[in-house]
Design a protein around this motif. Sequence first.
Motif, PDB file in Angstrom:
ATOM      1  N   LEU A   1      -7.088   2.914  -1.365  1.00 39.01           N
ATOM      2  CA  LEU A   1      -6.012   2.216  -0.671  1.00 39.01           C
ATOM      3  C   LEU A   1      -5.271   3.092   0.326  1.00 39.01           C
ATOM      4  O   LEU A   1      -4.796   2.602   1.357  1.00 39.01           O
ATOM      5  CB  LEU A   1      -5.058   1.610  -1.696  1.00 39.01           C
ATOM      6  CG  LEU A   1      -5.705   0.452  -2.461  1.00 39.01           C
ATOM      7  CD1 LEU A   1      -4.876   0.065  -3.668  1.00 39.01           C
ATOM      8  CD2 LEU A   1      -5.901  -0.758  -1.551  1.00 39.01           C
ATOM      9  N   ARG A   2      -5.153   4.381   0.062  1.00 46.75           N
ATOM     10  CA  ARG A   2      -4.498   5.241   1.045  1.00 46.75           C
ATOM     11  C   ARG A   2      -5.273   5.240   2.358  1.00 46.75           C
ATOM     12  O   ARG A   2      -4.685   5.276   3.435  1.00 46.75           O
ATOM     13  CB  ARG A   2      -4.364   6.670   0.506  1.00 46.75           C
ATOM     14  CG  ARG A   2      -3.675   7.614   1.498  1.00 46.75           C
ATOM     15  CD  ARG A   2      -3.550   9.010   0.942  1.00 46.75           C
ATOM     16  NE  ARG A   2      -2.629   9.072  -0.167  1.00 46.75           N
ATOM     17  CZ  ARG A   2      -2.410  10.187  -0.856  1.00 46.75           C
ATOM     18  NH1 ARG A   2      -3.042  11.307  -0.564  1.00 46.75           N
ATOM     19  NH2 ARG A   2      -1.553  10.196  -1.859  1.00 46.75           N
ATOM     20  N   ARG A   3      -6.592   5.179   2.253  1.00 46.71           N
ATOM     21  CA  ARG A   3      -7.408   5.146   3.468  1.00 46.71           C
ATOM     22  C   ARG A   3      -7.214   3.827   4.221  1.00 46.71           C
ATOM     23  O   ARG A   3      -7.224   3.789   5.448  1.00 46.71           O
ATOM     24  CB  ARG A   3      -8.881   5.338   3.115  1.00 46.71           C
ATOM     25  CG  ARG A   3      -9.188   6.691   2.463  1.00 46.71           C
ATOM     26  CD  ARG A   3     -10.627   6.723   1.985  1.00 46.71           C
ATOM     27  NE  ARG A   3     -10.927   7.904   1.205  1.00 46.71           N
ATOM     28  CZ  ARG A   3     -11.373   9.049   1.708  1.00 46.71           C
ATOM     29  NH1 ARG A   3     -11.578   9.152   3.001  1.00 46.71           N
ATOM     30  NH2 ARG A   3     -11.625  10.085   0.927  1.00 46.71           N
ATOM     31  N   VAL A   4      -7.043   2.747   3.467  1.00 43.18           N
ATOM     32  CA  VAL A   4      -6.865   1.436   4.102  1.00 43.18           C
ATOM     33  C   VAL A   4      -5.487   1.334   4.749  1.00 43.18           C
ATOM     34  O   VAL A   4      -5.362   0.994   5.932  1.00 43.18           O
ATOM     35  CB  VAL A   4      -7.064   0.312   3.069  1.00 43.18           C
ATOM     36  CG1 VAL A   4      -6.720  -1.044   3.697  1.00 43.18           C
ATOM     37  CG2 VAL A   4      -8.497   0.299   2.569  1.00 43.18           C
ATOM     38  N   VAL A   5      -4.438   1.627   3.973  1.00 47.68           N
ATOM     39  CA  VAL A   5      -3.088   1.486   4.529  1.00 47.68           C
ATOM     40  C   VAL A   5      -2.820   2.549   5.590  1.00 47.68           C
ATOM     41  O   VAL A   5      -1.931   2.384   6.432  1.00 47.68           O
ATOM     42  CB  VAL A   5      -2.006   1.545   3.425  1.00 47.68           C
ATOM     43  CG1 VAL A   5      -2.181   0.406   2.441  1.00 47.68           C
ATOM     44  CG2 VAL A   5      -2.010   2.893   2.722  1.00 47.68           C
ATOM     45  N   GLY A   6      -3.583   3.627   5.572  1.00 48.69           N
ATOM     46  CA  GLY A   6      -3.426   4.641   6.602  1.00 48.69           C
ATOM     47  C   GLY A   6      -3.759   4.123   7.984  1.00 48.69           C
ATOM     48  O   GLY A   6      -3.357   4.713   8.996  1.00 48.69           O
ATOM     49  N   SER A   7      -4.507   3.031   8.041  1.00 51.25           N
ATOM     50  CA  SER A   7      -4.861   2.434   9.337  1.00 51.25           C
ATOM     51  C   SER A   7      -3.747   1.549   9.877  1.00 51.25           C
ATOM     52  O   SER A   7      -3.830   1.076  11.011  1.00 51.25           O
ATOM     53  CB  SER A   7      -6.141   1.603   9.200  1.00 51.25           C
ATOM     54  OG  SER A   7      -5.917   0.452   8.391  1.00 51.25           O
TER      55      SER A   7
ATOM     56  N   GLY B   1       0.262  -0.194  -0.775  1.00 50.76           N
ATOM     57  CA  GLY B   1      -0.929   0.276  -1.482  1.00 50.76           C
ATOM     58  C   GLY B   1      -0.829   0.056  -2.979  1.00 50.76           C
ATOM     59  O   GLY B   1      -1.801  -0.342  -3.627  1.00 50.76           O
ATOM     60  N   ALA B   2       0.349   0.316  -3.543  1.00 47.78           N
ATOM     61  CA  ALA B   2       0.543   0.131  -4.985  1.00 47.78           C
ATOM     62  C   ALA B   2       0.416  -1.346  -5.370  1.00 47.78           C
ATOM     63  O   ALA B   2      -0.183  -1.684  -6.404  1.00 47.78           O
ATOM     64  CB  ALA B   2       1.909   0.669  -5.397  1.00 47.78           C
TER      65      ALA B   2
END
Length: 211
Positions: free
Chosen positions: A143-149, A161-162
């Motif tokens: 999720l960090r990779r997804v929300v990082g976008s 993310g949580a």
Amino acid sequence: MSARPDSSEPARARRSGRRPGNPGTRDAVLSAARDAFAERGFDGATIRQIATAAEVDPALVHHYFGSKDKLFLAAIEAPANPADLLPEVLAGGREDLGGNVVRMLLTVWDGPMQPAALALVRSAVTNDWSAGLLREFLVTQVLRRVVGSLDMPAEQREVRGALAASQLAGLVITRYVVRIEPLASASSEWLVATVGPTIQHYLTGKVELPG
């Protein structure tokens, strides 16, 4: 732990106090890594700490695993490397993130990697140590990779993310572990269409931060 070297060994080996690159070295590093990631989380654990616990040089950890991300995935026997799947998740743009995240999850779980994934989650359900590792996998590797976008403040990305993790973890447990119908036998496309909008809301919709 390696035995104390005797006086016949070279002085350099006696001074180093490090494990040589023998077949047991990799297992020692993985064991130390599991403890470090479970106790300190992915961000808190360092290659140097893990190398010290395993009694090896940090360079040897990099030699075996290449990076902390790859070491983490090996330590938890992750069923897939999210970095390999991320381009497909992001390919549809911001508006398709929710459905694509669910589709990625189901691709892993409904494919040949399911036994490894199932073992990880079953262990996490009954063991706090394993639960910590699973949490770190979902949050830092997926999720960090997804929300990082997403272009938004870091605090918002963390909360979103949580929330997404809570939904995805619930889907995995109900579909694959306790097998609640009709989720257990539902098609992947139905789940993408049904659960995807909820993930989409958590990622890009209006979400209040904890007060």
